[in-house]
Enzyme design. Sequence first.
Site, PDB file in Angstrom:
ATOM      1  N   ASP A 224       5.088   0.558  11.846  1.00  0.00           N
ATOM      2  CA  ASP A 224       3.879  -0.119  11.371  1.00  0.00           C
ATOM      3  C   ASP A 224       3.777  -1.558  11.876  1.00  0.00           C
ATOM      4  OD1 ASP A 224       3.208   2.166  10.051  1.00  0.00           O
ATOM      5  OD2 ASP A 224       3.773   1.471   8.064  1.00  0.00           O
TER       6      ASP A 224
ATOM      7  N   ARG B 200      -0.055  14.792  13.354  1.00  0.00           N
ATOM      8  CA  ARG B 200       0.802  14.411  12.226  1.00  0.00           C
ATOM      9  C   ARG B 200       1.032  15.649  11.373  1.00  0.00           C
ATOM     10  NH1 ARG B 200      -1.278   8.687   9.898  1.00  0.00           N
ATOM     11  NH2 ARG B 200       0.629   8.792   8.701  1.00  0.00           N
ATOM     12  N   PRO B 201       1.973  16.496  11.808  1.00  0.00           N
ATOM     13  CA  PRO B 201       2.194  17.750  11.087  1.00  0.00           C
ATOM     14  C   PRO B 201       2.733  17.504   9.674  1.00  0.00           C
ATOM     15  CG  PRO B 201       3.845  17.448  12.823  1.00  0.00           C
ATOM     16  CD  PRO B 201       2.867  16.314  12.949  1.00  0.00           C
ATOM     17  N   ILE B 202       2.628  18.530   8.819  1.00  0.00           N
ATOM     18  CA  ILE B 202       3.149  18.400   7.451  1.00  0.00           C
ATOM     19  C   ILE B 202       4.147  19.516   7.160  1.00  0.00           C
ATOM     20  CG2 ILE B 202       1.225  17.107   6.438  1.00  0.00           C
ATOM     21  CD1 ILE B 202       0.190  19.846   5.391  1.00  0.00           C
ATOM     22  N   ASP B 203       4.725  20.071   8.243  1.00  0.00           N
ATOM     23  CA  ASP B 203       5.658  21.190   8.068  1.00  0.00           C
ATOM     24  C   ASP B 203       6.826  20.835   7.143  1.00  0.00           C
ATOM     25  OD1 ASP B 203       6.130  19.420  10.299  1.00  0.00           O
ATOM     26  OD2 ASP B 203       7.863  20.642  10.825  1.00  0.00           O
ATOM     27  N   LEU B 204       7.297  19.594   7.193  1.00  0.00           N
ATOM     28  CA  LEU B 204       8.454  19.216   6.357  1.00  0.00           C
ATOM     29  C   LEU B 204       8.067  19.185   4.876  1.00  0.00           C
ATOM     30  CD1 LEU B 204       9.884  16.391   8.656  1.00  0.00           C
ATOM     31  CD2 LEU B 204      10.699  18.744   8.452  1.00  0.00           C
TER      32      LEU B 204
ATOM     33  N   CYS C  18      -4.734  12.474  13.435  1.00  0.00           N
ATOM     34  CA  CYS C  18      -5.515  11.269  13.206  1.00  0.00           C
ATOM     35  C   CYS C  18      -5.280  10.348  14.375  1.00  0.00           C
ATOM     36  CB  CYS C  18      -5.135  10.604  11.893  1.00  0.00           C
ATOM     37  SG  CYS C  18      -3.597   9.733  12.025  1.00  0.00           S
TER      38      CYS C  18
ATOM     39  N   ARG D 120      -8.360  -0.673   4.825  1.00  0.00           N
ATOM     40  CA  ARG D 120      -7.461   0.338   4.257  1.00  0.00           C
ATOM     41  C   ARG D 120      -6.115  -0.279   3.874  1.00  0.00           C
ATOM     42  NH1 ARG D 120      -5.770   4.045   8.169  1.00  0.00           N
ATOM     43  NH2 ARG D 120      -4.447   4.564   6.430  1.00  0.00           N
TER      44      ARG D 120
ATOM     45  N   ARG E 131      -5.200  10.264   5.062  1.00  0.00           N
ATOM     46  CA  ARG E 131      -4.214  11.279   5.376  1.00  0.00           C
ATOM     47  C   ARG E 131      -3.154  11.375   4.292  1.00  0.00           C
ATOM     48  NH1 ARG E 131      -0.475  14.126   8.871  1.00  0.00           N
ATOM     49  NH2 ARG E 131       1.395  13.624   7.743  1.00  0.00           N
TER      50      ARG E 131
ATOM     51  N   LYS F 171       0.840  -1.207   0.000  1.00  0.00           N
ATOM     52  CA  LYS F 171       0.000   0.000   0.000  1.00  0.00           C
ATOM     53  C   LYS F 171       0.867   1.245   0.000  1.00  0.00           C
ATOM     54  CE  LYS F 171      -1.653   1.458   4.146  1.00  0.00           C
ATOM     55  NZ  LYS F 171      -1.315   2.835   4.546  1.00  0.00           N
ATOM     56  N   ASN F 172       1.892   1.243   0.855  1.00  0.00           N
ATOM     57  CA  ASN F 172       2.655   2.474   1.045  1.00  0.00           C
ATOM     58  C   ASN F 172       3.625   2.768  -0.098  1.00  0.00           C
ATOM     59  OD1 ASN F 172       1.207   2.888   3.318  1.00  0.00           O
ATOM     60  ND2 ASN F 172       2.805   2.270   4.766  1.00  0.00           N
TER      61      ASN F 172
ATOM     62  N   ILE G 122       8.518   6.915  16.522  1.00  0.00           N
ATOM     63  CA  ILE G 122       8.128   7.604  15.279  1.00  0.00           C
ATOM     64  C   ILE G 122       6.866   8.446  15.476  1.00  0.00           C
ATOM     65  CG2 ILE G 122       7.556   7.302  12.823  1.00  0.00           C
ATOM     66  CD1 ILE G 122      10.413   6.410  13.506  1.00  0.00           C
TER      67      ILE G 122
HETATM   68  C1  EPZ Z   1       4.256   6.820   6.215  1.00  0.00           C
HETATM   69  O1  EPZ Z   1       3.473   7.849   6.816  1.00  0.00           O
HETATM   70  C2  EPZ Z   1       3.374   5.612   6.135  1.00  0.00           C
HETATM   71  N1  EPZ Z   1       2.207   5.924   5.317  1.00  0.00           N
HETATM   72  C3  EPZ Z   1       2.957   5.175   7.531  1.00  0.00           C
HETATM   73  O2  EPZ Z   1       2.203   3.989   7.424  1.00  0.00           O
HETATM   74  C4  EPZ Z   1       4.219   4.886   8.344  1.00  0.00           C
HETATM   75  O3  EPZ Z   1       3.840   4.578   9.662  1.00  0.00           O
HETATM   76  C5  EPZ Z   1       5.135   6.109   8.341  1.00  0.00           C
HETATM   77  O4  EPZ Z   1       5.421   6.506   6.976  1.00  0.00           O
HETATM   78  C6  EPZ Z   1       6.457   5.889   9.055  1.00  0.00           C
HETATM   79  O5  EPZ Z   1       7.117   4.801   8.482  1.00  0.00           O
HETATM   80  C7  EPZ Z   1       2.303   5.873   3.995  1.00  0.00           C
HETATM   81  O6  EPZ Z   1       3.341   5.586   3.423  1.00  0.00           O
HETATM   82  C8  EPZ Z   1       1.067   6.134   3.235  1.00  0.00           C
HETATM   83  P1  EPZ Z   1       6.285  10.265   8.192  1.00  0.00           P
HETATM   84  P2  EPZ Z   1       3.968   9.359   6.806  1.00  0.00           P
HETATM   85  O7  EPZ Z   1       6.093  11.527   7.441  1.00  0.00           O
HETATM   86  O8  EPZ Z   1       4.609   9.642   5.506  1.00  0.00           O
HETATM   87  C9  EPZ Z   1       6.520  13.447  11.740  1.00  0.00           C
HETATM   88  C10 EPZ Z   1       0.362   2.575   7.807  1.00  0.00           C
HETATM   89  O9  EPZ Z   1      -0.131   2.047   8.836  1.00  0.00           O
HETATM   90  N2  EPZ Z   1       6.412  14.468  10.679  1.00  0.00           N
HETATM   91  O10 EPZ Z   1       7.547   9.522   7.989  1.00  0.00           O
HETATM   92  O11 EPZ Z   1       2.845  10.195   7.252  1.00  0.00           O
HETATM   93  C11 EPZ Z   1       5.194  12.715  11.909  1.00  0.00           C
HETATM   94  O12 EPZ Z   1       4.329  13.450  12.715  1.00  0.00           O
HETATM   95  C12 EPZ Z   1       0.816   4.008   7.845  1.00  0.00           C
HETATM   96  O13 EPZ Z   1       0.484   1.963   6.733  1.00  0.00           O
HETATM   97  C13 EPZ Z   1       6.576  15.798  11.016  1.00  0.00           C
HETATM   98  O14 EPZ Z   1       6.814  16.158  12.155  1.00  0.00           O
HETATM   99  O15 EPZ Z   1       5.068   9.284   7.940  1.00  0.00           O
HETATM  100  C14 EPZ Z   1       5.620  11.422  12.495  1.00  0.00           C
HETATM  101  O16 EPZ Z   1       5.768  11.567  13.868  1.00  0.00           O
HETATM  102  C15 EPZ Z   1       0.510   4.697   9.124  1.00  0.00           C
HETATM  103  N3  EPZ Z   1       6.431  16.737  10.032  1.00  0.00           N
HETATM  104  C16 EPZ Z   1       6.976  11.175  11.853  1.00  0.00           C
HETATM  105  O17 EPZ Z   1       7.414  12.437  11.335  1.00  0.00           O
HETATM  106  C17 EPZ Z   1       6.159  16.385   8.742  1.00  0.00           C
HETATM  107  O18 EPZ Z   1       6.034  17.284   7.882  1.00  0.00           O
HETATM  108  C18 EPZ Z   1       6.960  10.162  10.719  1.00  0.00           C
HETATM  109  O19 EPZ Z   1       6.065  10.584   9.716  1.00  0.00           O
HETATM  110  C19 EPZ Z   1       6.013  15.036   8.418  1.00  0.00           C
HETATM  111  C20 EPZ Z   1       6.153  14.079   9.406  1.00  0.00           C
END
Ligand code: EPZ
Length: 417
Positions: free
Chosen positions: A305, A120-124, A115, A397, A91, A22-23, A327
Amino acid sequence: MSHYIIRGGNRLAGTLAIHGAKNSALPILAAAAVCGDSVIHNCPRLTDISVAMEILRHLGCKARREGDAIVTTRASGGNCRIPDELMGAMRSSIVFLGGMIARHGCAELTLPGGCELGARPIDLHLGALSQMGASITESGGRLLCSAPEGLHGARIDLSFPSVGATENTLIAAATARGKTVLTGAAREPEILDLIDFLRGCGANIAVELDGTILVEGVERLEGTEHRVIPDRVAAGTYLCAAAMTGGELLIREVVPGHLSSCLAVLTRAGCRIGCGPDWVRLAAPPRLEGMGTVKTMPYPGFPTDMQSVMMAAAATARGTTVFVENIFESRYRHVPELRKLGAGIVVEGRAAVVTGTERLTGAPMACTDLRGGAAVVLGALAAQGESVVTGLEHIDRGYDDLEGNLSRLGADIKRSG
Ligand code: EPZ
């Protein structure tokens, strides 16, 4: 309301082919919005994938399923807005943002918000796209992005290896003017799969030994035919199910290297594991041993995960296991559900201490999120007696035919309602 009725206690044994990740499929579908006609094989049948196809259609692409493949066409027309209900449904819709700005010079969407895993911020994501020339404002929970002059390459250093921010940056950089140098990027196998897809479409991307990613933007991306990598989390979930029921499982169509950290923990728990080029075989002891300390980390560390499903397995082990979730800030919502089975789990901040018990007892439970839901199902499979598990929309999902696969391995699990 759809639910599982599970009579636990059966030993799981057999062979299983693992579906596509999926990912990986999700960011590849997001990338397809800026590429030519493509055929993406090994796309699992999941509600998140259906949402991604719906988003593609809003962005002007055609997207249809042909067997295990999704066939997409180059976008024509379309708009630069993702409807709120689609943003809300998943998301990871945010991973469409980079491509939208690259193609349309604009994007408007609701913030994905927090969620079930906590904030789950998106600042990056936004920081990287801003550095590439996007102007981003936020108003009333909506993001308004524009880049009338197009995006340009930039030096971007992610302060955390965010999977989604890396994906958004790669998709945007593929057609941006000039060179992007991305450091601090995520190294998950799904990132490399996205890079493979983009390269197949003509993107100029190099990954250096230290993990730095160099992207030289090209004018236009063509289409390609691509096969999504196997789902390492689904594979790990089935391995845990076999491990905690004293079972024996051969999983096929996997990349064993992607599972290394999980296999190491299962070995510590007493499982015997063998691997070939695209298969893993697990033989479980009658009862698992405590696993020591399991810390979630970015790849190649132990995946967040897999934390919940490994915890379900640890709940049946002889001895103690300590999980440390590094994480996500809140990824223990499955714990109160597992406790209903009699699991001995205490959460202290980021740590969860699991004292294994010989006997779990069936109970009514709810899936709290996708992987937490899988943990609850696994707990029920190992418990004596009947469990009813609700909240299956979370499972749908991320697991293609979970109940069918588990039944074929000998589980007594029925979907009802
Ligand atoms: C991906 O989510 C996966 N989803 C998640 O799988 C997985 O748990 C995660 O990566 C970590 O491996 C998909 O690929 C669709 P991140 P993503 O950005 O991209 C923080 C599942 O169950 N962060 O690496 O959202 C964030 O809050 C799902 O299949 C910021 O602070 O993960 C988190 O604490 C759930 N600012 C950490 O980084 C940002 O702009 C990791 O998030 C972005 C992220």
